[in-house]
Design a protein around this motif. Sequence first.
Motif, PDB file in Angstrom:
ATOM      1  N   LEU A  66       0.836  -1.198   0.000  1.00 43.89           N
ATOM      2  CA  LEU A  66       0.000   0.000   0.000  1.00 43.89           C
ATOM      3  C   LEU A  66       0.871   1.249   0.000  1.00 43.89           C
ATOM      4  CD1 LEU A  66      -2.483  -1.291   2.725  1.00 43.89           C
ATOM      5  CD2 LEU A  66      -2.720  -1.489   0.236  1.00 43.89           C
ATOM      6  N   LEU A  67       1.320   1.630  -1.196  1.00 48.13           N
ATOM      7  CA  LEU A  67       2.244   2.763  -1.298  1.00 48.13           C
ATOM      8  C   LEU A  67       1.543   4.094  -1.086  1.00 48.13           C
ATOM      9  CD1 LEU A  67       4.505   1.544  -4.242  1.00 48.13           C
ATOM     10  CD2 LEU A  67       4.889   1.380  -1.772  1.00 48.13           C
ATOM     11  N   VAL A  68       0.224   4.102  -1.207  1.00 46.84           N
ATOM     12  CA  VAL A  68      -0.544   5.341  -1.039  1.00 46.84           C
ATOM     13  C   VAL A  68      -1.679   5.087  -0.061  1.00 46.84           C
ATOM     14  CG1 VAL A  68      -1.920   7.112  -2.185  1.00 46.84           C
ATOM     15  CG2 VAL A  68      -0.035   6.010  -3.421  1.00 46.84           C
ATOM     16  N   GLU A  69      -1.869   6.026   0.873  1.00 43.67           N
ATOM     17  CA  GLU A  69      -2.998   5.967   1.807  1.00 43.67           C
ATOM     18  C   GLU A  69      -3.616   7.353   1.894  1.00 43.67           C
ATOM     19  OE1 GLU A  69      -2.086   4.520   5.744  1.00 43.67           O
ATOM     20  OE2 GLU A  69      -4.019   5.127   6.543  1.00 43.67           O
TER      21      GLU A  69
END
Lengths: 83, 83
Positions: free
Chosen positions: A78-81
């Motif tokens: 999950l590189l982006v949140e």
Amino acid sequence: MTKFMDVHSGFVGVSARQLQEAHARDLVIEADEGVHFERAWLDPDRGKVFCLASGPSREAVLRIHERAGHPTSEIYELLVEVA
Amino acid sequence: MTKFMDVHSGFVGVSARQLQEAHARDLVIEADEGVHFERAWLDPDRGKVFCLASGPSREAVLRIHERAGHPTSEIYELLVEVA
């Protein structure tokens, strides 16, 4: 540290207690790989489990899950949140 | 209120900004259905998006996602959560 979501299928009818026990088996060994399993969610009707973890790599997360007895081929980085 | 996880596939290469914009489109209308989208995560290499929401029903969550332009057939009702 990166976050990961892993997905487990086929757990129809699993109880809250069974999920808690499975999660506990991860928690007792997770430090060996520098991993932390933050939360796990279950849809008992559709048999899906989602685990949110942080750790150094997908492989580290997978090794803990394998040793705890619940391997999965579905693990996402999950590189982006956003919130 | 129940928690839900919905899963979107095929979003390879989506940027952090694009995810933020998509999430914002949910946030501005979510109150119409009594839904709240808490967090969203993206694996840009595998094109997977996970959204954690709370709301009164799967249908309510889906209606917001449809109106915001990102419907999905994969939405799970998280009757059990452990941490």
